[in-house]
Design a protein around this motif. Structure first.
Motif, PDB file in Angstrom:
ATOM      1  N   THR A   2       2.234  -7.272  -6.045  1.00  0.00           N
ATOM      2  CA  THR A   2       1.369  -6.891  -4.945  1.00  0.00           C
ATOM      3  C   THR A   2       1.079  -8.108  -4.069  1.00  0.00           C
ATOM      4  O   THR A   2       1.278  -9.249  -4.469  1.00  0.00           O
ATOM      5  CB  THR A   2       0.043  -6.309  -5.451  1.00  0.00           C
ATOM      6  N   ASP A   6      -0.826  -5.094   0.708  1.00  0.00           N
ATOM      7  CA  ASP A   6      -0.807  -3.807   0.023  1.00  0.00           C
ATOM      8  C   ASP A   6      -1.863  -3.686  -1.068  1.00  0.00           C
ATOM      9  O   ASP A   6      -1.867  -2.732  -1.835  1.00  0.00           O
ATOM     10  CB  ASP A   6       0.583  -3.506  -0.558  1.00  0.00           C
ATOM     11  N   LEU A   9      -3.675  -0.461  -1.886  1.00  0.00           N
ATOM     12  CA  LEU A   9      -2.997   0.599  -2.636  1.00  0.00           C
ATOM     13  C   LEU A   9      -3.386   0.614  -4.112  1.00  0.00           C
ATOM     14  O   LEU A   9      -3.034   1.542  -4.827  1.00  0.00           O
ATOM     15  CB  LEU A   9      -1.478   0.441  -2.508  1.00  0.00           C
ATOM     16  N   VAL A  91       6.717   2.425  -2.154  1.00  0.00           N
ATOM     17  CA  VAL A  91       6.368   2.053  -0.784  1.00  0.00           C
ATOM     18  C   VAL A  91       7.624   1.935   0.065  1.00  0.00           C
ATOM     19  O   VAL A  91       8.713   1.651  -0.423  1.00  0.00           O
ATOM     20  CB  VAL A  91       5.585   0.721  -0.736  1.00  0.00           C
ATOM     21  N   TRP A 161      -1.978   2.388   5.753  1.00  0.00           N
ATOM     22  CA  TRP A 161      -0.976   3.129   4.985  1.00  0.00           C
ATOM     23  C   TRP A 161      -1.231   4.633   5.088  1.00  0.00           C
ATOM     24  O   TRP A 161      -2.352   5.064   5.313  1.00  0.00           O
ATOM     25  CB  TRP A 161      -1.011   2.733   3.508  1.00  0.00           C
ATOM     26  N   PHE A 198       3.801   5.426   1.921  1.00  0.00           N
ATOM     27  CA  PHE A 198       3.911   5.235   0.470  1.00  0.00           C
ATOM     28  C   PHE A 198       3.809   6.598  -0.171  1.00  0.00           C
ATOM     29  O   PHE A 198       3.510   7.598   0.480  1.00  0.00           O
ATOM     30  CB  PHE A 198       2.854   4.259  -0.050  1.00  0.00           C
ATOM     31  N   ARG A 220       6.467  -0.032  -6.279  1.00  0.00           N
ATOM     32  CA  ARG A 220       5.481  -1.102  -6.196  1.00  0.00           C
ATOM     33  C   ARG A 220       4.847  -1.366  -7.555  1.00  0.00           C
ATOM     34  O   ARG A 220       4.676  -2.510  -7.949  1.00  0.00           O
ATOM     35  CB  ARG A 220       4.395  -0.751  -5.175  1.00  0.00           C
TER      36      ARG A 220
END
Length: 231
Positions: A2, A6, A9, A91, A161, A198, A220
């Motif tokens: 990560t 991101d 997420l 993603v 996102w 995503f 991811r």
């Protein structure tokens, strides 16, 4: 792996409920949940304590279903487990789909299509979809002779996102590229407004994982989806 871009997420439900979907949220203290008939997902603060779990229990009500999605924290032991499902979060790596998706035959689905959408979901079981789930974002479909045979749409919306979800095709219409066309069409729309796509998928759904990888999505992280019954 990560990074700062991101990190949102890691808590897609909580970040959606405090941001783009705040108008669809119920709240009590640091606990939050979507309103009835939109989604069953709920969230607590990062590193929740006993008060946070108590607030979520009061928010949902006694004996209610608490869908914690991919929350890594576990509720108190007296919460009854309902389900556990291993999955992954994938993603879009960046850039526009190549080639650009053709939207011939792709239609936007509105409130008048909800009965058909619920019927398609019941036949194909892509995941939770309720009478007001359409309010989460844009949903696209494919019709053949007027009948809805495939659809996909936008669900969670953490900052920067948009999640693609409810990807499903009727059994009699499979093998014709409908899912790939809908997913790439949504990805292109999401990218065009400056966000990144995503999605989440169950580990057992190997066909879907292969499709998403073929379209360009990368894994991811692994996630565990969990649901509980409040005391």
């Amino acid at each position: 792996m990560t990074n700062d871009d991101d990190a949102v997420l890691d808590d897609p439900v909580g970040r959606s409920l405090s941001g783009r979907h705040a108008h669809l949220a119920r709240r009590l203290g640091r606990a939050a949940a979507y309103v009835t008939d939109v989604a069953t997902f709920s969230a607590v603060s990062t590193g929740p304590d006993a008060r946070d779990w108590a607030d979520l229990a009061r928010l949902l009500g006694p004996g209610a279903f608490a869908d914690l999605f991919s929350c890594p924290a576990l509720p108190p032991p007296h919460w009854e487990p309902v389900f556990r499902l291993e999955g992954r979060q994938m993603v879009w790596p960046g850039g526009v789909p190549d080639p650009a998706p053709a939207e011939d035959g792709v239609v936007e689905l509105g409130a008048d299509s909800v009965p058909e959408m619920l019927g398609l979901v019941a036949r194909t079981e892509p995941g939770p979809f309720w009478p007001r789930t359409l309010e989460l974002g844009t949903y696209l479909g494919v019709r053949v002779d007027g009948a809805l045979v495939a659809m996909a749409g936008e669900r969670l919306r953490p900052p920067g996102w948009t999640e693609i979800s409810a990807v499903c095709t009727a059994p009699e219409a499979r093998g014709r590229g409908h899912a790939a066309r809908l997913v790439t069409a949504l990805a292109a729309r999401i990218l065009a407004r400056g966000e990144r796509p995503f999605l989440h998928v169950a580990e057992t759904n190997t066909g879907a994982i292969a499709l998403y990888e073929r379209l360009g999505f990368t894994t991811r992280r692994q996630v565990t989806f969990r649901g509980f019954r409040t005391p």
